[in-house]
Structures are given as structure tokens and as C-alpha cells.
Motif scaffolding. Structure first.
Motif, PDB file in Angstrom:
ATOM      1  N   THR A 135       0.837  -1.187   0.000  1.00 37.90           N
ATOM      2  CA  THR A 135       0.000   0.000   0.000  1.00 37.90           C
ATOM      3  C   THR A 135       0.877   1.245   0.000  1.00 37.90           C
ATOM      4  N   THR A 136       0.290   2.397   0.258  1.00 35.61           N
ATOM      5  CA  THR A 136       1.009   3.662   0.145  1.00 35.61           C
ATOM      6  C   THR A 136       1.940   3.893   1.339  1.00 35.61           C
ATOM      7  N   SER A 137       2.785   4.912   1.210  1.00 39.43           N
ATOM      8  CA  SER A 137       3.833   5.157   2.206  1.00 39.43           C
ATOM      9  C   SER A 137       3.507   6.290   3.160  1.00 39.43           C
ATOM     10  N   ASP A 138       2.283   6.827   3.122  1.00 32.95           N
ATOM     11  CA  ASP A 138       1.986   8.028   3.903  1.00 32.95           C
ATOM     12  C   ASP A 138       1.485   7.734   5.304  1.00 32.95           C
ATOM     13  N   PHE A 139       1.597   6.485   5.769  1.00 27.94           N
ATOM     14  CA  PHE A 139       1.214   6.167   7.140  1.00 27.94           C
ATOM     15  C   PHE A 139       2.091   5.033   7.658  1.00 27.94           C
ATOM     16  N   ARG A 140       2.169   4.919   8.980  1.00 25.43           N
ATOM     17  CA  ARG A 140       3.011   3.909   9.616  1.00 25.43           C
ATOM     18  C   ARG A 140       2.140   2.774  10.159  1.00 25.43           C
ATOM     19  N   ARG A 154       1.294  -7.558  10.009  1.00 27.28           N
ATOM     20  CA  ARG A 154       2.607  -7.691  10.606  1.00 27.28           C
ATOM     21  C   ARG A 154       3.419  -6.444  10.264  1.00 27.28           C
ATOM     22  N   ALA A 155       4.506  -6.217  10.963  1.00 27.26           N
ATOM     23  CA  ALA A 155       5.339  -5.046  10.686  1.00 27.26           C
ATOM     24  C   ALA A 155       5.841  -5.108   9.249  1.00 27.26           C
ATOM     25  N   PRO A 156       5.648  -4.041   8.481  1.00 26.72           N
ATOM     26  CA  PRO A 156       6.018  -4.071   7.069  1.00 26.72           C
ATOM     27  C   PRO A 156       7.495  -3.778   6.845  1.00 26.72           C
ATOM     28  N   GLN A 157       7.939  -4.111   5.651  1.00 28.65           N
ATOM     29  CA  GLN A 157       9.261  -3.713   5.199  1.00 28.65           C
ATOM     30  C   GLN A 157       9.080  -2.515   4.269  1.00 28.65           C
ATOM     31  N   ARG A 158       9.670  -1.389   4.655  1.00 25.80           N
ATOM     32  CA  ARG A 158       9.495  -0.181   3.859  1.00 25.80           C
ATOM     33  C   ARG A 158      10.467  -0.153   2.684  1.00 25.80           C
ATOM     34  N   THR A 159      10.035   0.506   1.626  1.00 26.68           N
ATOM     35  CA  THR A 159      10.902   0.765   0.484  1.00 26.68           C
ATOM     36  C   THR A 159      11.229   2.247   0.482  1.00 26.68           C
ATOM     37  N   THR A 160      12.503   2.587   0.573  1.00 24.85           N
ATOM     38  CA  THR A 160      12.910   3.984   0.558  1.00 24.85           C
ATOM     39  C   THR A 160      13.813   4.247  -0.634  1.00 24.85           C
ATOM     40  N   TYR A 184       5.206   0.495   1.080  1.00 22.79           N
ATOM     41  CA  TYR A 184       5.370  -0.680   1.930  1.00 22.79           C
ATOM     42  C   TYR A 184       5.503  -1.882   1.012  1.00 22.79           C
ATOM     43  N   ASN A 185       6.472  -2.706   1.260  1.00 26.32           N
ATOM     44  CA  ASN A 185       6.746  -3.806   0.346  1.00 26.32           C
ATOM     45  C   ASN A 185       6.309  -5.135   0.939  1.00 26.32           C
ATOM     46  N   LEU A 186       5.221  -5.659   0.430  1.00 32.37           N
ATOM     47  CA  LEU A 186       4.775  -7.009   0.774  1.00 32.37           C
ATOM     48  C   LEU A 186       4.705  -7.266   2.269  1.00 32.37           C
ATOM     49  N   SER A 187       3.880  -6.512   2.947  1.00 35.02           N
ATOM     50  CA  SER A 187       3.610  -6.774   4.355  1.00 35.02           C
ATOM     51  C   SER A 187       2.762  -8.027   4.481  1.00 35.02           C
TER      52      SER A 187
END
Length: 221
Positions: free
Chosen positions: A120-125, A143-149, A166-169
Motif C-alpha cells: 500500500t502507500t507510504s503516507d502512514f506507519r 505484521r510489521a512491514p518492510q518499507r521501500t525507501t 510498503y513492500n509485501l507486508s
């Protein structure tokens, strides 16, 4: 005589981050579906003074002794121990993988877990324990996601500044008896909300609730 060697440090290229986010979000809207995310309060939110304890289940001796809600199915805090239960209900586009039914043997007997991956999008934690709700009526615990930066120069890669997604949470489908189904809206209303048509993307401002920053300042990295 020594010579000082100068080095050029490239500054962050904000346009590159913006372009990558735009492409990422376009793909989510084109290939994904709208999902309602329930972001629960955490202990760090309480320590930061953003939320108080639940007046229903966090004031008795058990809750004070063990630091957790005395009722897992509390209708007021949904087992979080914090007032209101969640800091935000937001709709965002997401892509889910397919899930196949399966069975596994556990200490509690035979269970039928369904695990999927989502993006999904990156604008929230997101934190472990938050929920995603789908137009199928299913509610999934995240579960805790792996972010893509996207790093485009020297500096600290804060999520607010350079995260692109967010990459494949991982997410597991909750049992219908779970406390997740106490969180509004009810299943019929959820399906109607997430099945909206009209403008692209549809507007959901009338049902979204945001009680605190979607990316708290103490969790920018």
C-alpha cells in the motif's frame, strides 16, 4: 605542505522521490483495491501523551499489574488498553496476493490460517497488530512491514521524506469471533463503503477518522 581535498556531496533529489511515489500510487490505484486500515494506539503513543488509558478495562488491578487490558474483547478499546482503541481509520489503495485455504495443527487444535501479502502507500506507519479491512468483509491483522525507501543523496532516509511504499507486508485473516470485528464499521457498511464508485479515486473523507499523525514524529525513521 598538505593539501585539503574537497569532496562534492550530492543533495537529496526530491523530484526523484515525488516521481517514484507517483508511479507507485498510480500502480496501486490501477491494479489494487480500496482497503480500510485501522491503526491502533501503541504504548509509545501513550508515553508521548497522545492518548490516555481506556476508562473501561485499564483501570482495574489486573490491568495495572500486568500493563495490558483486562478484557481482550473490550468494546471501548478493542483490547489495546488505550482510550478509543485506534488512532486512525483510513482508506488507501492496496494490492493483495491470493490466499489459499489450508489447515495446520497447533496447541489449540486444527486451525485454517490464511496469510496474504499486501502493498500500500507510504503516507502512514503500520505496526504489528493493526488491521486491514477488505470489500469482501474480511479483516486481516497486519505484521510489521518492510518499507521501500529511495535514497538520492547524503542524509538520513526518514520515512516521511523518502519512503515510496510498503513492500509485501504479511497479513493474516482474522476469525469472525475476533475483536477485529467489533471495530466500526460493521461488515455490511464496510462492504458498501469500499465498493464506492465515481471519481477516481472515490472520496472517503466522510468515514475516515484521524486522531493523531499518521507517521508520528518520534517514528520518522
Amino acid at each position: 605542505m598538505s593539501t585539503v581535498r574537497g569532496e562534492y556531496v550530492r543533495s537529496q533529489q526530491n523530484w526523484a522521490v515525488d516521481q517514484e511515489r507517483l508511479r507507485h500510487d498510480q500502480a496501486l490505484h490501477y491494479m489494487g483495491e480500496n482497503a480500510l486500515f485501522c491503526l491502533l494506539w501503541t504504548a509509545r503513543d501513550h508515553e508521548a501523551g497522545l492518548v490516555g488509558l481506556c476508562p473501561v478495562c485499564a483501570s482495574d488491578r489486573i490491568a495495572k499489574a500486568y500493563g495490558q487490558a483486562s478484557r481482550a474483547t473490550c468494546p471501548s478499546c478493542f483490547g489495546t488498553r488505550f482510550e478509543g482503541g485506534y488512532r486512525a481509520l483510513i482508506v488507501r489503495p492496496a494490492v493483495f496476493t491470493d490466499a489459499d485455504d489450508s489447515q495446520s495443527f497447533t496447541a489449540r487444535g486444527v486451525v485454517a490460517p490464511q496469510e496474504v501479502h499486501l502493498e500500500t502507500t507510504s503516507d502512514f506507519r503500520v505496526h504489528s497488530g493493526d488491521y486491514a479491512m477488505r470489500a469482501t468483509g474480511e479483516r486481516l491483522q497486519l505484521r510489521a512491514p518492510q518499507r521501500t525507501t529511495l535514497r538520492t543523496g547524503f542524509g538520513t532516509p526518514y520515512q516521511r521524506d523518502v519512503a515510496t511504499g510498503y513492500n509485501l507486508s504479511r497479513a493474516a485473516v482474522e476469525d469472525p469471533e475476533s475483536v477485529a470485528y467489533l471495530i466500526p464499521p460493521n461488515t455490511d457498511d464496510l462492504i458498501e463503503i469500499l465498493s464506492r464508485t465515481g471519481p477516481t479515486p472515490p472520496a472517503f473523507a466522510d468515514i475516515e477518522i484521524i486522531r493523531a499523525p499518521l507517521i508520528p514524529l518520534y517514528e520518522r525513521d
